[in-house]
Design a protein around this motif. Structure first.
Motif, short mmCIF file in Angstrom:
data_model
loop_
_atom_site.label_atom_id
_atom_site.label_comp_id
_atom_site.label_asym_id
_atom_site.label_seq_id
_atom_site.Cartn_x
_atom_site.Cartn_y
_atom_site.Cartn_z
N THR A 211 6.96 -6.13 -73.03
CA THR A 211 8.36 -5.92 -72.63
C THR A 211 8.47 -5.78 -71.11
O THR A 211 9.38 -6.34 -70.49
CB THR A 211 8.87 -4.59 -73.23
OG1 THR A 211 8.64 -4.58 -74.62
CG2 THR A 211 10.34 -4.36 -72.91
N HIS A 212 7.53 -5.02 -70.57
CA HIS A 212 7.62 -4.60 -69.17
C HIS A 212 6.87 -5.51 -68.22
O HIS A 212 6.86 -5.28 -67.01
CB HIS A 212 7.08 -3.17 -69.05
CG HIS A 212 7.49 -2.27 -70.18
ND1 HIS A 212 8.80 -1.96 -70.44
CD2 HIS A 212 6.76 -1.66 -71.16
CE1 HIS A 212 8.86 -1.19 -71.52
NE2 HIS A 212 7.65 -0.99 -71.97
N THR A 213 6.21 -6.54 -68.76
CA THR A 213 5.33 -7.38 -67.91
C THR A 213 5.54 -8.88 -68.06
O THR A 213 5.13 -9.63 -67.18
CB THR A 213 3.84 -7.11 -68.25
OG1 THR A 213 3.60 -7.51 -69.61
CG2 THR A 213 3.47 -5.65 -68.05
N SER A 214 6.13 -9.33 -69.18
CA SER A 214 5.95 -10.75 -69.52
C SER A 214 7.11 -11.68 -69.16
O SER A 214 8.09 -11.82 -69.91
CB SER A 214 5.64 -10.91 -71.01
OG SER A 214 5.39 -12.27 -71.30
N VAL A 215 6.95 -12.37 -68.05
CA VAL A 215 7.86 -13.46 -67.71
C VAL A 215 7.65 -14.61 -68.70
O VAL A 215 8.60 -15.32 -69.06
CB VAL A 215 7.62 -13.92 -66.26
CG1 VAL A 215 8.49 -15.13 -65.91
CG2 VAL A 215 7.87 -12.78 -65.28
N ARG B 48 9.69 -14.06 -71.84
CA ARG B 48 11.10 -14.29 -71.48
C ARG B 48 11.39 -15.79 -71.40
O ARG B 48 12.36 -16.29 -71.97
CB ARG B 48 11.39 -13.65 -70.12
CG ARG B 48 12.81 -13.91 -69.64
CD ARG B 48 12.99 -13.57 -68.17
NE ARG B 48 14.33 -13.89 -67.72
CZ ARG B 48 15.37 -13.09 -67.79
NH1 ARG B 48 15.23 -11.88 -68.30
NH2 ARG B 48 16.55 -13.47 -67.36
N HIS C 151 12.16 -0.83 -67.38
CA HIS C 151 12.52 -2.23 -67.11
C HIS C 151 11.99 -3.14 -68.22
O HIS C 151 10.83 -3.05 -68.62
CB HIS C 151 11.95 -2.73 -65.77
CG HIS C 151 12.24 -4.18 -65.56
ND1 HIS C 151 11.30 -5.17 -65.76
CD2 HIS C 151 13.38 -4.81 -65.22
CE1 HIS C 151 11.86 -6.35 -65.54
NE2 HIS C 151 13.12 -6.15 -65.21
N SER C 152 12.86 -4.01 -68.70
CA SER C 152 12.48 -5.01 -69.69
C SER C 152 12.77 -6.40 -69.15
O SER C 152 13.84 -6.63 -68.59
CB SER C 152 13.28 -4.81 -70.98
OG SER C 152 13.17 -5.95 -71.81
N TYR C 153 11.82 -7.31 -69.33
CA TYR C 153 12.04 -8.71 -68.96
C TYR C 153 12.90 -9.45 -69.99
O TYR C 153 13.25 -10.60 -69.78
CB TYR C 153 10.71 -9.43 -68.79
CG TYR C 153 10.09 -9.21 -67.42
CD1 TYR C 153 10.54 -9.93 -66.32
CD2 TYR C 153 9.08 -8.27 -67.23
CE1 TYR C 153 9.99 -9.73 -65.06
CE2 TYR C 153 8.53 -8.06 -65.98
CZ TYR C 153 8.99 -8.79 -64.89
OH TYR C 153 8.46 -8.58 -63.64
#
Ligand code: DQA
Length: 146
Positions: free
Chosen positions: A79-83, A86, A113-115
């Motif tokens: 959630t917090h790392t993955s472009v 997304r 933060h969520s991507y």
């Protein structure tokens, strides 16, 4: 396939993983509940868990080929790392809900933060395993109207 439920890294350890945060329900129990909830309304529900980012991207690509109508995803730490995840959602253009068992806004700053949130239909966070059930309730209502 009507609905695909994706769970990301470490969610295979639900039941024993930090139970004070994530509860005692196992992923197998959550998945079986969602399959039954969908089936009761005539929906075909598939489930997928992976600890690997690329495997989740590949599963999303396959979901488009299968004609999947909606995705419920708990991306875990991705959630917090993955472009990449997304971008995969943008590429396949399948609507999705983001689910978190814990309230990510009440924890460490980096979980806020969520991507994915801004391109999700909606986000459920902090309702425990019930958050998945709530998401499926929404999906059932939504798909009935299509
Ligand atoms: C989580 C919250 C994430 O921050 C964490 O990395 C997880 C689980 C949740 O369900 O609350 O793995 O997505």
């Amino acid at each position: 396939m009507d609905v695909l439920v994706i769970n990301g890294p470490n969610l295979n350890t639900l039941g024993t993983r930090e139970p004070d945060i994530y509860g005692a329900t196992t992923l197998a129990e959550i998945e079986a509940g969602l399959v039954a909830q969908g089936a009761a309304e005539g929906l075909e529900v598939d489930t997928f868990q992976s600890n690997h980012e690329g495997a989740i991207v590949d599963r999303l690509h396959a979901a488009r080929a299968e004609g999947t109508r909606f995705v419920i995803i708990n991306p875990g730490a991705f959630t917090h790392t993955s472009v990449a995840i997304r971008d995969a959602f943008a590429a396949v253009a399948i609507p999705f809900c983001e689910v978190h068992i814990s309230n990510v806004h009440a924890r460490e700053e980096f979980r806020r933060h969520s991507y994915l949130s801004d391109i999700a239909v909606g986000v459920l966070t902090g309702f425990g395993a019930t958050g998945y059930t709530m998401a499926m309730h929404y999906v059932i209502e939504r798909l009935k109207g299509e």
